[in-house]
Design a protein around this motif. Structure first.
Motif, mmCIF file in Angstrom:
data_model
loop_
_atom_site.group_PDB
_atom_site.id
_atom_site.type_symbol
_atom_site.label_atom_id
_atom_site.label_comp_id
_atom_site.label_asym_id
_atom_site.label_seq_id
_atom_site.Cartn_x
_atom_site.Cartn_y
_atom_site.Cartn_z
ATOM 1 N N LEU A 180 2.638 31.501 20.568
ATOM 2 C CA LEU A 180 2.727 31.260 22.010
ATOM 3 C C LEU A 180 1.810 32.208 22.774
ATOM 4 O O LEU A 180 1.114 31.787 23.709
ATOM 5 N N ALA A 181 1.776 33.460 22.370
ATOM 6 C CA ALA A 181 0.905 34.430 23.031
ATOM 7 C C ALA A 181 -0.565 34.072 22.852
ATOM 8 O O ALA A 181 -1.360 34.166 23.793
ATOM 9 N N VAL A 182 -0.924 33.658 21.650
ATOM 10 C CA VAL A 182 -2.309 33.244 21.394
ATOM 11 C C VAL A 182 -2.669 32.031 22.240
ATOM 12 O O VAL A 182 -3.758 31.962 22.823
ATOM 13 N N GLY A 183 -1.757 31.089 22.332
ATOM 14 C CA GLY A 183 -1.994 29.910 23.163
ATOM 15 C C GLY A 183 -2.172 30.261 24.626
ATOM 16 O O GLY A 183 -3.064 29.732 25.301
ATOM 17 N N VAL A 184 -1.352 31.160 25.125
ATOM 18 C CA VAL A 184 -1.465 31.569 26.525
ATOM 19 C C VAL A 184 -2.792 32.267 26.777
ATOM 20 O O VAL A 184 -3.455 32.020 27.789
#
Length: 65
Positions: free
Chosen positions: A8-12
């Motif tokens: 999720l952090a990478v996507g954000v």
């Protein structure tokens, strides 16, 4: 659970980098820059956002580990 948070952090980060790159490219075109110049500025902005995210991650890793 941890893998999901990392993904999720990478996507954000990728979404924020793409939005910053699109904004930089649009501002360059509004400023009457040519398409190659606008794409260069957008690519530079994208790389800068990713480098900043990597630097922040590296700095925070020292506190979490």
């Amino acid at each position: 659970m941890t893998v999901a948070i990392v993904l999720l952090a990478v996507g954000v980060v990728l979404v924020v980098a793409l939005l910053a790159a699109v904004g930089a490219g649009m501002l360059a075109r509004i400023d009457c820059a040519t398409w190659p110049t606008a794409l260069t500025r957008a690519a530079g902005t994208f790389a800068a956002v990713l480098a900043l995210a990597a630097a922040i991650t590296t700095a925070l890793t020292a506190f979490l580990a």
